[in-house]
Design a protein around this motif. Structure first.
Motif, PDB file in Angstrom:
ATOM      1  N   SER A   1      18.632  44.851  -4.902  1.00  0.00           N
ATOM      2  CA  SER A   1      19.365  43.589  -4.791  1.00  0.00           C
ATOM      3  C   SER A   1      20.210  43.326  -6.028  1.00  0.00           C
ATOM      4  O   SER A   1      21.104  42.481  -5.996  1.00  0.00           O
ATOM      5  CB  SER A   1      18.408  42.433  -4.534  1.00  0.00           C
ATOM      6  N   GLY A   2      19.917  44.021  -7.100  1.00  0.00           N
ATOM      7  CA  GLY A   2      20.771  43.915  -8.277  1.00  0.00           C
ATOM      8  C   GLY A   2      20.686  42.559  -8.943  1.00  0.00           C
ATOM      9  O   GLY A   2      19.720  41.808  -8.743  1.00  0.00           O
ATOM     10  N   ILE A   3      21.694  42.255  -9.721  1.00  0.00           N
ATOM     11  CA  ILE A   3      21.697  41.001 -10.466  1.00  0.00           C
ATOM     12  C   ILE A   3      22.863  40.151  -9.992  1.00  0.00           C
ATOM     13  O   ILE A   3      24.016  40.399 -10.332  1.00  0.00           O
ATOM     14  CB  ILE A   3      21.803  41.276 -11.977  1.00  0.00           C
ATOM     15  N   PRO A   4      22.553  39.153  -9.137  1.00  0.00           N
ATOM     16  CA  PRO A   4      23.624  38.285  -8.643  1.00  0.00           C
ATOM     17  C   PRO A   4      23.822  37.089  -9.576  1.00  0.00           C
ATOM     18  O   PRO A   4      23.099  36.943 -10.562  1.00  0.00           O
ATOM     19  CB  PRO A   4      23.090  37.843  -7.295  1.00  0.00           C
ATOM     20  N   GLY A   5      24.780  36.291  -9.240  1.00  0.00           N
ATOM     21  CA  GLY A   5      24.969  35.015  -9.928  1.00  0.00           C
ATOM     22  C   GLY A   5      25.344  35.140 -11.387  1.00  0.00           C
ATOM     23  O   GLY A   5      24.962  34.309 -12.213  1.00  0.00           O
ATOM     24  N   ILE A   6      26.086  36.158 -11.708  1.00  0.00           N
ATOM     25  CA  ILE A   6      26.520  36.285 -13.102  1.00  0.00           C
ATOM     26  C   ILE A   6      27.623  35.261 -13.351  1.00  0.00           C
ATOM     27  O   ILE A   6      28.612  35.233 -12.607  1.00  0.00           O
ATOM     28  CB  ILE A   6      27.038  37.708 -13.380  1.00  0.00           C
ATOM     29  N   PRO A   7      27.446  34.406 -14.326  1.00  0.00           N
ATOM     30  CA  PRO A   7      28.447  33.351 -14.534  1.00  0.00           C
ATOM     31  C   PRO A   7      29.753  33.940 -15.063  1.00  0.00           C
ATOM     32  O   PRO A   7      29.786  35.078 -15.513  1.00  0.00           O
ATOM     33  CB  PRO A   7      27.800  32.457 -15.592  1.00  0.00           C
TER      34      PRO A   7
END
Ligand SMILES: Nc1ncnc2c1ncn2[C@@H]1O[C@H](COP(=O)(O)OP(=O)(O)OP(=O)(O)O)[C@@H](O)[C@H]1O
Ligand SMILES: [Mg+2]
Lengths: 290, 576
Positions: free
Chosen positions: B362-368
């Motif tokens: 799923s990786g790293i979502p929501g990177i600002p």
């Protein structure tokens, strides 16, 4: 190394520049170089002769770190020879190749500048930021490379691609490139192969001038007149072994030398015809040299 | 296409051929006043009498050129002055006719496909086709012109600079226009036209002249290129869709430029380069302020970017050190494997077995959005009355990154290190025997290229908002390599063009989605057959590909002498 030729020449027999002792190189069952020992003094021109396949080039490869000798050791200026070609160059030994190995798609000037690699220090940071060291070294190396090209007589060809140079000029360019490494000992593998008599005389003159700069020269040649004109001492290799070694006169008059040459098939008298294959058609090189 | 027509025939038929050619060109010009298509849905509505559509107007440039090239020599070349002798009139006319034919064929095919059958092609289309065929057939019967020598003519400096500036403006316009074409048919017709124009200009000798002008005015060229690239967002009226493509193109191009150091300058085949981009992206992601970031350390982006680059280059060292000593083929295999290992590792660092670094697939979502010196890259704003959105911000940032990469690339290339690289490419053993530290130089290229990719990856993480392992599959590495090879190994301009083509085409050809890879493969085969050195050729590379071509060698040498002066330290490279 200064451009000013010192008057006369002087072999310093008291000191030893290159000392190969009992060098042996085997390829599987074939002993290409067998127990060869020789000594080269500073300022000396030393000739290496021998019929085709005698192991001369293989011996060169052992000296310059392209091959690691099966046994025996090589000392340069007293130090044991480093095991890598580039460290050998840094130590002060540079070579040319029997079958010319220039960087064909670089200009003559660029070829020589590659030879300066070990003697320059610009690193990635200097280059990326165009720091003063980069600028200074670029200017200096360009200038120095032009001097070297002038020294071997290629001033006009500086910006020519080396592949477009005539054959004789390519050989001279290889010498300039080797000189750019600032060697103390220059190893030339058949520097006149494929040259006409006039070019051969020029090459002879060039080697004398190199010697007059204070360098020692170790030269492989098949052209006997060339060798005996040039060399202080000569070593004759046959089937990987030293047949005879000594001053030009001694080797020239040794009946075994003549016999070795006549004995080898399809060769004429060595003093009349160089037993060098035509450029481009030569074979029998080791893989590292092919 | 090679049609061999004997020279006597050509000389005999030169007047009728010219007449027929002119007739064909005129027919094509007239055709745009007629409707080409029955329905208005096809292409950009070619259904009007006397009111050509934009694409038709572009198209007509080709027959007009053909007409001029055919008709003007009738005046007599003596009267035209010296530049007339420098043009390759007949062969250029042939190229222009062929290009026009190409555009017509693509256009008619698009009409037929979009509306369902050739029945929808109106008389104008047929007139254009017949005209094009006539012109091509006729120009084949014209005697060949000698090679163009436009570059031998002296031209004033102001003219050179003006042409460069105009060219840049045209490029900007072309890019903006091409991006605005949403329909695959429109896009292909326009692409055919653009390729056609480029071929004609090349045949006329304009590119040789331009190359000289560019070399003489290097700084003007670079500066104007950046001004134009910088101005691009202003042509988009705040359209996020196009700016998103543009910023992706730049990220891709930056990565390709890094790969170009490894492949183009040193000649090492790296099939897993995308892993370095991925390493940079993941590093930036886990260090970001995202709620899903796995490391509780959130340095400012300036620091993150350096860490990302360092991590990538450490990976480069890690796989480079053991493999760079062996020959090229092994390196290709090892890097290929490394790319896959990287992806699988990222998939598995999900905490089920070992540390959780990447949250697995799923990786790293929501990177600002990025925040540089208090400027938030997510904030849209209005400059000069034009909306500048989020993607435009990233676009500009990537422009700066690319500028940096170009400086690194050029300055390394034109230095002692660059010379060492060329020597390694030419003859590695001889280089080693001349004292070049081949291993260290290869490692430097490998680690340096990886660093640049890591930097690009760090920006990409914020640009994409989320980072997952599946973004970094082998296919991406293949595309990067293709961009370098297609554009021209060892060149900056070429790789920028290659990267743009390879990123833009798939976006614009969604229509063909299933066949995209096939098209791409065909394109590569075509290039390898006809121009292995790439769209823009590095001279030395070109020689390597055409080792037997003595004429080319002499030409290149002349070039080197007249306008490259490789090691004049004042001429090459960029000051910071
Ligand atoms: N790498 C190698 N592997 C196997 N055999 C080799 C290798 N290099 C050289 N040889 C063999 O060693 C012998 C000596 O070769 P070398 O090239 O040193 O001769 P040479 O004296 O230089 O001859 P020439 O005068 O023809 O140049 C030859 O029989 C050659 O085939
Ligand atoms: Mg030999």
């Amino acid at each position: 190394m200064s451009q000013v030729a010192s008057a006369g020449h002087h072999v310093d027999t008291g000191t030893v520049l290159l000392e190969a002792s009992h060098v042996t190189m085997r390829f599987g069952g074939l002993t290409a170089v067998n127990d060869v020992s020789l000594v080269v003094h500073p300022g000396e021109i030393f000739g290496l002769i021998g019929p085709n396949g005698a192991g001369k080039t293989t011996f060169f490869n052992c000296l310059t770190g392209l091959y690691k000798p099966t046994s025996g050791e090589v000392r340069f200026a007293g130090e044991l020879l480093p095991p890598q070609p580039r460290l050998v160059v840094r130590a002060g030994m540079a070579r040319t190749f029997q079958n010319i190995r220039l960087f064909h798609n670089m200009t003559a000037l660029e070829n020589v500048m590659v030879g300066m690699y070990t003697r320059t220090k610009t690193n990635a940071i200097d280059a990326v930021f165009r720091l003063p060291r980069h600028r200074r070294e670029e200017v200096e190396s360009t200038e120095r490379a032009r001097e070297l090209l002038a020294f071997v007589g290629l001033t006009a060809s500086a910006d020519m691609l080396s592949r477009n140079l005539p054959y004789g000029d390519q050989r001279r360019l290889e010498i300039a490139r080797a000189l750019a490494t600032e060697p103390k000992l220059l190893l030339l593998d058949e520097p006149t192969a494929g040259m006409n008599p006039q070019e051969t005389r020029q090459a002879e003159d060039l080697i004398f001038r190199i010697r007059d700069l204070g360098l020692a020269v170790l030269v492989i040649e098949h052209d006997m007149r060339f060798i005996f004109n040039l060399c202080d001492r000569v070593c004759c290799l046959v089937r990987g072994e030293v047949l005879v070694q000594g001053s030009g006169d001694v080797v020239q008059n040794d009946p075994r030398v003549i016999e070795a040459y006549i004995g080898s098939p399809a060769e004429e008298l060595p003093s009349t015809k160089p037993a060098t294959p035509e450029p481009g058609t030569e074979d029998g090189e080791g893989p590292a040299d092919a | 296409m090679r049609v061999v027509i004997p020279d006597e025939t050509k000389v005999r038929f030169r007047y009728p051929a010219r007449a027929v050619g002119i007739a064909g060109a005129v027919a094509m010009i007239v055709s745009i006043l007629l409707p080409w298509s029955y329905g208005s849905d096809a292409l950009d509505d070619m259904t009007f009498y006397g009111a050509p559509s934009p694409l038709q107007l572009f198209f007509v440039i080709l027959p007009v050129l053909a007409l001029l090239l055919l008709a003007v020599p009738l005046v007599g070349k003596q009267r035209l002055g010296r530049w007339a002798k420098a043009l390759a009139w007949n062969t250029s006319a042939k190229t222009a006719s062929l290009a026009a034919l190409g555009v017509v064929v693509v256009a008619l095919a698009a009409i037929a496909i979009e509306l369902g059958g050739l029945i929808n092609v109106e008389p104008g289309g047929w007139v254009a086709l017949v005209g094009a065929v006539l012109a091509v057939a006729a120009t084949l019967f014209l005697p060949d012109s000698p090679e163009p020598t436009l570059d031998r003519l002296k031209s004033p400096r102001w003219l050179q600079i003006t042409v460069i500036a105009v060219l840049m403006a045209v490029l900007l316009f072309t890019a903006a226009y091409a991006l605005s074409l949403d329909d695959a048919g429109d896009f292909l017709v326009f692409a055919a036209f653009a390729v056609g124009i480029v071929l004609v200009l090349r045949q006329v000798g304009a590119f040789a002249w331009l190359g000289l002008a560019a070399a003489n005015n290097n700084r003007v060229l670079v500066l104007s290129a950046f001004v134009v690239a910088f101005a691009f967002p202003f042509t988009q009226n705040g359209s996020d869709a196009n700016m998103s493509i543009a910023s992706q193109v730049l990220i891709f191009a930056a990565t390709a430029l890094g790969l170009n150091i490894v492949v183009g300058l040193v000649g090492l085949l790296d099939l897993g380069y995308i892993a370095f981009l991925g390493a940079g992206a993941f590093t930036a992601a886990v260090l970001s302020e995202s709620a899903f970031a796995t490391i509780d350390f959130h340095p400012p982006f300036i620091v993150t970017v350096l860490i990302a680059g360092t991590v990538a280059s450490l990976l480069g060292l890690l796989i480079g050190a053991p493999t760079l000593r062996v020959s090229g083929d092994y390196l290709a295999i090892v890097t290929l494997a490394f790319g896959e290992i990287f992806r699988i590792t990222m998939n598995n660092l999900d905490g089920s077995d070992g540390p959780n670094l990447t949250n697995g697939s799923s990786g790293i979502p929501g990177i600002p959005d990025l925040n540089l010196f208090g400027f938030d890259f997510g904030d849209p704003h209005v400059i000069l009355g034009v909306d500048i959105g989020r993607f435009a911000n990233y676009y500009w940032l990537m422009l700066v990154v690319i500028a940096m990469i170009i400086v690194v690339f050029m300055n390394l290339n034109y230095s002692r290190i660059g010379r060492g690289w060329v020597a390694i490419r030419e003859d590695e053993l001889a280089a080693e025997a001349m004292g070049v530290n081949t291993f260290a130089l290869k490692l430097l290229a490998f680690a340096g290229g990886a660093f640049l990719a890591g930097v690009a990856g760090a920006v990409k993480a914020h640009h994409d908002v989320s980072v997952t392992p599946e973004q970094y599959v082998f296919l991406e590495s293949a595309f990067l390599l293709a961009a370098v090879v297609l554009g021209g190994m060892g060149t900056v301009t070429g790789v920028l063009i290659g990267a743009t083509i390879l990123k833009l085409l798939p976006e614009k050809l969604r229509f063909f989605s299933d066949y995209r890879l096939l098209l791409f493969g065909l394109l590569m085969v075509f290039m390898m057959r006809f121009r292995p050195e790439g769209i823009i050729a590095d001279e030395r590379r070109q020689l390597e590909f055409h080792a037997e071509d003595e004429e080319l060698a002499t030409d290149v040498e002349e070039d080197l002498i007249t306008h490259h002066a490789h090691f004049n330290p004042e001429r090459k490279g960029f000051e910071l």
